[in-house]
Design an enzyme around this catalytic site. Structure first.
Site, PDB file in Angstrom:
ATOM      1  N   CYS A   1       0.952  -1.244   0.188  1.00 59.94           N
ATOM      2  CA  CYS A   1       0.002  -0.010   0.003  1.00 59.94           C
ATOM      3  C   CYS A   1       0.866   1.062  -0.109  1.00 59.94           C
ATOM      4  O   CYS A   1       2.044   1.343  -0.087  1.00 59.94           O
ATOM      5  CB  CYS A   1      -0.720   0.026   1.169  1.00 59.94           C
ATOM      6  SG  CYS A   1       0.067   0.129   2.943  1.00 59.94           S
TER       7      CYS A   1
ATOM      8  N   ARG B   1      11.822  -5.474   6.213  1.00 59.68           N
ATOM      9  CA  ARG B   1      12.396  -5.435   4.825  1.00 59.68           C
ATOM     10  C   ARG B   1      13.913  -5.571   4.996  1.00 59.68           C
ATOM     11  O   ARG B   1      14.602  -5.666   3.726  1.00 59.68           O
ATOM     12  CB  ARG B   1      11.943  -3.989   4.424  1.00 59.68           C
ATOM     13  CG  ARG B   1      12.365  -3.378   3.187  1.00 59.68           C
ATOM     14  CD  ARG B   1      11.302  -2.466   2.485  1.00 59.68           C
ATOM     15  NE  ARG B   1      12.040  -1.819   1.278  1.00 59.68           N
ATOM     16  CZ  ARG B   1      12.727  -0.595   1.503  1.00 59.68           C
ATOM     17  NH1 ARG B   1      13.049   0.102   2.516  1.00 59.68           N
ATOM     18  NH2 ARG B   1      13.150  -0.029   0.229  1.00 59.68           N
TER      19      ARG B   1
ATOM     20  N   HIS C   1       5.885   6.097  -2.533  1.00 61.89           N
ATOM     21  CA  HIS C   1       7.411   6.640  -2.912  1.00 61.89           C
ATOM     22  C   HIS C   1       7.102   8.119  -3.344  1.00 61.89           C
ATOM     23  O   HIS C   1       7.964   8.775  -2.901  1.00 61.89           O
ATOM     24  CB  HIS C   1       7.673   5.758  -4.284  1.00 61.89           C
ATOM     25  CG  HIS C   1       7.910   4.285  -4.120  1.00 61.89           C
ATOM     26  ND1 HIS C   1       7.571   3.493  -5.098  1.00 61.89           N
ATOM     27  CD2 HIS C   1       8.197   3.651  -3.146  1.00 61.89           C
ATOM     28  CE1 HIS C   1       7.764   2.155  -4.461  1.00 61.89           C
ATOM     29  NE2 HIS C   1       8.161   2.379  -3.365  1.00 61.89           N
TER      30      HIS C   1
HETATM   31  S1  CFN Z   1       8.900  -0.724  -3.102  1.00 60.37           S
HETATM   32 FE1  CFN Z   1      10.666  -0.642  -4.572  1.00 60.37          FE
HETATM   33  S2  CFN Z   1      12.319   0.545  -3.794  1.00 60.37           S
HETATM   34  S3  CFN Z   1      10.970  -1.001  -6.362  1.00 60.37           S
HETATM   35 FE2  CFN Z   1      12.309  -2.489  -5.623  1.00 60.37          FE
HETATM   36  S4  CFN Z   1      14.158  -1.858  -5.630  1.00 60.37           S
HETATM   37 FE3  CFN Z   1      11.038  -4.323  -4.322  1.00 60.37          FE
HETATM   38  S5  CFN Z   1       8.861  -4.541  -3.684  1.00 60.37           S
HETATM   39 MO1  CFN Z   1      10.169  -4.950  -1.754  1.00 60.37          MO
HETATM   40  S6  CFN Z   1      10.457  -2.998  -0.731  1.00 60.37           S
HETATM   41 FE4  CFN Z   1      12.136  -3.142  -2.022  1.00 60.37          FE
HETATM   42 FE5  CFN Z   1      13.271  -1.506  -3.445  1.00 60.37          FE
HETATM   43 FE6  CFN Z   1      12.999  -0.043  -5.776  1.00 60.37          FE
HETATM   44 FE7  CFN Z   1       9.883  -2.609  -2.648  1.00 60.37          FE
HETATM   45  S7  CFN Z   1      14.059  -2.405  -1.753  1.00 60.37           S
HETATM   46  S8  CFN Z   1      12.406  -5.548  -2.692  1.00 60.37           S
HETATM   47  S9  CFN Z   1      11.730  -4.585  -6.151  1.00 60.37           S
HETATM   48  N1  CFN Z   1      11.506  -2.558  -4.013  1.00 60.37           N
HETATM   49  C1  HCA Z   2       6.469  -3.750   0.807  1.00 54.96           C
HETATM   50  C2  HCA Z   2       7.567  -4.304   1.468  1.00 54.96           C
HETATM   51  C3  HCA Z   2       8.396  -5.552   0.601  1.00 54.96           C
HETATM   52  C4  HCA Z   2       7.538  -6.697   0.992  1.00 54.96           C
HETATM   53  C5  HCA Z   2       8.169  -8.083   0.610  1.00 54.96           C
HETATM   54  C6  HCA Z   2       7.601  -9.165   0.314  1.00 54.96           C
HETATM   55  C7  HCA Z   2       9.857  -5.612   1.076  1.00 54.96           C
HETATM   56  O1  HCA Z   2       5.983  -4.029  -0.027  1.00 54.96           O
HETATM   57  O2  HCA Z   2       5.539  -3.260   1.969  1.00 54.96           O
HETATM   58  O3  HCA Z   2       6.290  -9.279  -0.271  1.00 54.96           O
HETATM   59  O4  HCA Z   2       8.136 -10.010   0.426  1.00 54.96           O
HETATM   60  O5  HCA Z   2      10.692  -5.819   0.310  1.00 54.96           O
HETATM   61  O6  HCA Z   2       9.849  -5.664   2.384  1.00 54.96           O
HETATM   62  O7  HCA Z   2       8.220  -5.325  -0.856  1.00 54.96           O
END
Ligand code: CFN
Ligand code: HCA
Length: 531
Positions: free
Chosen positions: A54, A88, A186
């Site tokens: 979300c 995370r 973001h």
């Molecule tokens: S929201 Fe982003 S910020 S888009 Fe990427 S690299 Fe994932 S979903 Mo989990 S939280 Fe994480 Fe980053 Fe960019 Fe999210 S560190 S793994 S692919 N990510």
């Molecule tokens: C998020 C965080 C997340 C969840 C990871 C997952 C992360 O979307 O709120 O579903 O395993 O990287 O911690 O993307």
């Protein structure tokens, strides 16, 4: 094994016609002969249980959370805090007595009476306590869903507290229901950090000053990237935001170049800094050996300094020598394997190069919440400063409208730039993929299960929500969000750790003890597959 168009159609056939029509727009069979488009960043069809997160997750969890010298207060009932507490894996360490609040979980823990009568008093008290106990550099307040519904004025509370305590208190309207995914969060975090934090500091910078943007130090990735950049001689002004600090962020505008690792989560700040201060940004990818090498070479090229270029080559040579031997062993264990990737908004793309280097073919990939440019790419011209000099270059024409500068390049100049620095164009995922492979946006559990049964990849790279579905089917699943308990996976040393982890995971005899569903239950065609 890749799957056919016919097979994909038969999976979609299970949906009601309207849903089928919707989902079909999010699925694309790669064909390099065509300019391909995919629908992305749209609302998930109600009733489909999406893997997406979300707005609150994207703002507080992703962009703000890793800033370690800040107390991040979540305004809302306790669940949102609890379920995002430490999961995370954005690591942080402090030196010389600096603050590090990362292991804490700060919440107003709203109760029913706060929802009925308003939660501002409770929030005020939480900010006061946080200030008095921890004396942080700054405090953030992030709203969860009910706060938006009852209309608490978190900005008024922040303003008052800021005056009272003399530190910045930043308020974020990131209620979970905003937008269609964490991507909205973001953007909200980027806007506030740019408006109120970046540009307020005046730290001394050294030559080759850079910011590392969109790098969150998951499993220590940022530490490995900083190790390499430090060895070459770069001065890191700030990291956004992995193991990052509010203190450093304030002077981010003083860097000479911005590196963008995750475009999806930080492109807004990169562009706003470019517009406001003229600092260019360079798309990098420190996942994978060639990705790291290309990124380092492009950086050196940007600065154009002979000593830096020479040092870059020396470091690349030294690092490659060190990883050659272990990598050979793992490559043998990975050669010929296949992968299905479904992650976030950048990693499903970023990991394809590393997998290829190990001999693993990506047969299908998709983002949870990427936008069209993350799939289709876009032109960026990061190394032209929008200052008086560049405005004098005849083929560059700069126009300023009310809110931003626009840069127009002649087609010839653009072509030349693209050739000179291949990473300058943000390529997006589709270009990376082989013809005949599927790109699929906002995948869901039904599709995941059907695709895993049909494709039977050697490796499923995804997150916690679907990892065990895959593993119960006998398919090794590597979490590309948290890296399970491992990492770093970035840079040179990270590539070896990743190679080791996936080699072990795919080759463990465990999978032989599991009977996958396709051996005991009918597939869509109604036949049990005999192998
Ligand atoms: S929201 Fe982003 S910020 S888009 Fe990427 S690299 Fe994932 S979903 Mo989990 S939280 Fe994480 Fe980053 Fe960019 Fe999210 S560190 S793994 S692919 N990510
Ligand atoms: C998020 C965080 C997340 C969840 C990871 C997952 C992360 O979307 O709120 O579903 O395993 O990287 O911690 O993307």
């Amino acid at each position: 094994m890749a799957i056919s168009k016919k097979k994909m159609d038969s999976i979609l056939e299970k949906y009601p016609p309207k849903v089928k029509k919707n989902r079909a727009k999010h699925i694309l069979l790669k064909d390099s002969k065509e300019e391909q488009e995919i629908q992305a960043n749209t609302r998930t069809v109600p009733g489909i249980i999406t893997n997406r997160g979300c707005c609150f997750a994207g703002c507080k969890g992703v962009v703000l959370g890793p800033l370690r010298d800040v107390v991040h207060i979540v305004h809302g009932p306790i669940g949102c805090s609890y379920y995002t507490w430490g999961t995370r894996r954005h690591k942080g360490r402090s030196e010389k007595g600096e603050d590090n609040f990362l292991s804490y979980c700060f919440s107003t823990d709203m109760q029913e009476s706060d929802i009925v009568f308003g939660g501002e008093k409770r929030l005020k008290q939480a900010v006061k306590e946080a200030y008095e106990i921890f004396k942080p550099e700054a405090i953030t307040i992030s709203s969860t869903c009910p706060v938006g519904l009852i209309g608490d004025d978190i900005h008024a509370v922040a303003r008052e507290a800021q005056e009272e305590f003399g530190i910045q208190v930043l308020a974020f309207d990131c209620e979970g229901y905003k937008g269609v995914s964490q991507s909205a969060g973001h953007h909200i975090a980027n806007n506030v950090l740019m408006k109120d934090v970046i540009g307020t500091g005046d730290a001394e910078t050294k030559p080759y000053a850079i910011n590392i943007m969109g790098e969150y130090n998951i499993g220590g990735d940022g530490w490995e990237i900083s190790r390499i950049l430090g060895k070459i001689g770069y001065h890191i002004v700030s990291v956004m935001t992995g193991d990052g600090t509010y203190k450093e962020l304030k002077s981010a505008h003083k860097a000479d170049l911005n590196l963008v690792q995750c475009h999806r989560s930080i492109n807004y700040i990169a562009e706003m800094i470019e517009t406001k201060y003229g600092t260019p940004w360079l798309k990098v990818n420190f996942i994978g050996i060639q990705g790291t090498i290309d990124s380092l070479r492009n950086m050196a090229k940007y600065f154009g300094d002979e000593t830096l270029i020479k040092k870059t080559e020396e470091v690349i040579k030294e690092e490659l020598e060190a990883l050659q031997k272990p990598l050979e062993i793992y490559k043998k264990m990975c050669e010929g394997k296949t992968a299905l990737l479904f992650v976030g908004g950048s990693r499903a793309h970023h990991y394809q190069g590393l997998l290829k280097e190990l001999g693993i073919e990506t047969v299908m990939a998709g983002y949870e919440f990427g936008h069209r440019d993350d799939y289709e790419g876009r032109d960026v011209i990061p190394y032209i400063k929008m200052d008086a000099d560049s405005r004098n270059i005849p083929e560059i024409h700069v126009e300023k409208d009310e809110s931003s500068y626009k840069l127009y390049l002649s087609p010839e100049k653009l072509e030349k730039l693209k050739k000179e620095m291949p990473l300058n164009r943000y390529d997006g995922m589709i270009k990376e993929m082989k013809d005949g492979s599927f790109v699929i946006d906002d995948l869901n559990h039904f599709e995941t299960e059907e695709l895993l049964k049909s494709i039977k990849p050697s490796l499923f790279c995804s997150g916690i929500k679907d990892k065990y579905v895959a593993q119960k089917m006998g398919i090794f699943s590597k979490q590309l969000h948290s890296y399970d308990y491992s990492g770093p996976y970035a840079g040179f040393r990270g590539a070896v750790i990743f190679a080791k982890d996936v080699s072990m995971g795919m080759n463990t005899p465990t999978w032989g003890f599991i009977t996958p569903p396709w051996k005991k239950e009918p597939l869509l065609e109604g036949k049990v597959v005999e192998e």
